[in-house]
Write a protein that holds these residues in place. Structure first.
Motif, mmCIF file in Angstrom:
data_model
loop_
_atom_site.group_PDB
_atom_site.id
_atom_site.type_symbol
_atom_site.label_atom_id
_atom_site.label_comp_id
_atom_site.label_asym_id
_atom_site.label_seq_id
_atom_site.Cartn_x
_atom_site.Cartn_y
_atom_site.Cartn_z
ATOM 1 N N SER A 139 0.832 -1.202 0.000
ATOM 2 C CA SER A 139 0.000 0.000 0.000
ATOM 3 C C SER A 139 0.867 1.253 0.000
ATOM 4 O O SER A 139 2.087 1.187 0.170
ATOM 5 N N THR A 143 2.689 -0.651 3.934
ATOM 6 C CA THR A 143 2.207 -1.917 4.490
ATOM 7 C C THR A 143 2.211 -2.983 3.398
ATOM 8 O O THR A 143 1.725 -2.752 2.296
ATOM 9 N N GLY A 145 0.888 -6.558 2.187
ATOM 10 C CA GLY A 145 -0.189 -7.518 2.416
ATOM 11 C C GLY A 145 -0.025 -8.734 1.528
ATOM 12 O O GLY A 145 0.290 -8.601 0.347
ATOM 13 N N THR A 147 -1.949 -12.569 0.610
ATOM 14 C CA THR A 147 -3.030 -13.535 0.784
ATOM 15 C C THR A 147 -2.545 -14.901 0.328
ATOM 16 O O THR A 147 -1.649 -15.006 -0.516
ATOM 17 N N PHE A 167 -5.195 -13.694 5.054
ATOM 18 C CA PHE A 167 -4.443 -12.466 4.799
ATOM 19 C C PHE A 167 -3.477 -12.244 5.957
ATOM 20 O O PHE A 167 -3.844 -12.423 7.130
ATOM 21 N N THR A 168 -2.255 -11.865 5.638
ATOM 22 C CA THR A 168 -1.280 -11.494 6.661
ATOM 23 C C THR A 168 -0.552 -10.242 6.184
ATOM 24 O O THR A 168 -0.482 -9.984 4.978
ATOM 25 N N SER A 169 -0.028 -9.450 7.118
ATOM 26 C CA SER A 169 0.565 -8.179 6.709
ATOM 27 C C SER A 169 1.829 -7.877 7.506
ATOM 28 O O SER A 169 2.084 -8.444 8.570
ATOM 29 N N SER A 171 4.193 -4.420 8.748
ATOM 30 C CA SER A 171 4.339 -2.964 8.864
ATOM 31 C C SER A 171 5.801 -2.573 9.051
ATOM 32 O O SER A 171 6.108 -1.414 9.323
ATOM 33 N N PHE A 177 5.768 -10.777 9.652
ATOM 34 C CA PHE A 177 4.357 -10.697 9.272
ATOM 35 C C PHE A 177 3.476 -11.146 10.427
ATOM 36 O O PHE A 177 3.870 -11.980 11.245
ATOM 37 N N ASN A 179 -0.878 -10.203 12.248
ATOM 38 C CA ASN A 179 -2.251 -9.718 12.067
ATOM 39 C C ASN A 179 -3.017 -10.587 11.080
ATOM 40 O O ASN A 179 -3.760 -10.085 10.227
ATOM 41 N N GLU A 180 -2.834 -11.904 11.196
ATOM 42 C CA GLU A 180 -3.512 -12.803 10.262
ATOM 43 C C GLU A 180 -5.027 -12.653 10.374
ATOM 44 O O GLU A 180 -5.578 -12.572 11.461
#
Length: 199
Positions: A139, A143, A145, A147, A167-169, A171, A177, A179-180
């Motif tokens: 993004s 970030t 991302g 999938t 989805f995992t991300s 920052s 990674f 925030n799954e």
């Protein structure tokens, strides 16, 4: 030598083109497949020689209960670029994290225009079962991302193949990674069309 899956990403800061693909060089060990790219700084008039990022060690995907083949993105790497910094990312299926038993999701990143790349890291939650067909996007705020699909909700029942989408991300520019989030599923992979494997 051949290739498949050419995917171009563009550095919006300067127009540099990166074409990512699977460079197939049999009978290379442990795999003939390689995550690679070529680069152009003159609008595609000329390109660098192929540069290998990592060996792509897919063992392909099958139903863990029955051995039925599943059609996935097994030999196709995906790529993305951070539009603000030009940091490059590549994801692909790889079995290196579990001794070559099943595919998981690998990521490598470059902060210097592809000159050097980080050692591959595993992105998916380890479940002891395949994770496959990753997609990646960065993004505007940096970030990252990703999938992917997996079989973590599989049971011993063989008339269905429960498959989930995740989805995992990151920052921190791909260093780690978390925030799954569960996007969809479980759906039955066995209801998908069978073209040399359910897909």
């Amino acid at each position: 030598m051949s290739s498949i899956g050419n995917q171009i990403v563009v550095d919006p800061r300067n127009g540099t083109l990166y074409d990512f693909f699977d460079l197939i060089v049999p009978p290379q060990s442990p795999s003939p497949y390689n995550v690679a790219y070529v680069k152009s700084t003159d609008d595609g008039a000329t390109w660098t020689a192929p540069q290998v990022i990592a060996n792509l060690r897919t063992v392909f995907v099958s139903d863990p209960n029955t051995g039925q083949s599943i059609r996935t993105g097994d030999i196709i790497p995906e790529a993305a670029i951070d539009p603000a910094t030009g940091q490059l990312y590549a994801v692909w299926q790889d079995s290196r994290f579990n001794g070559g038993n099943y595919d998981e999701v690998a990521l490598s990143t470059s902060t210097n225009g592809g000159a050097t790349w980080s050692a591959p890291i595993r992105l998916n939650t380890p479940t002891g079962r395949p994770a496959f067909t990753p997609s990646i996007h960065v993004s505007s705020d940096g970030t990252v991302g990703v999938t992917y699909y997996d079989f973590r909700n599989l049971t011993t029942e063989t008339t269905t193949l429960p498959t989930d989408y995740w989805f995992t991300s990151s920052s921190n520019h791909g260093a780690s990674f978390g925030n799954e989030a569960h996007i969809a599923g479980p759906f039955d992979m066995l209801t998908a069309p069978n073209a040399g494997g359910f897909r």
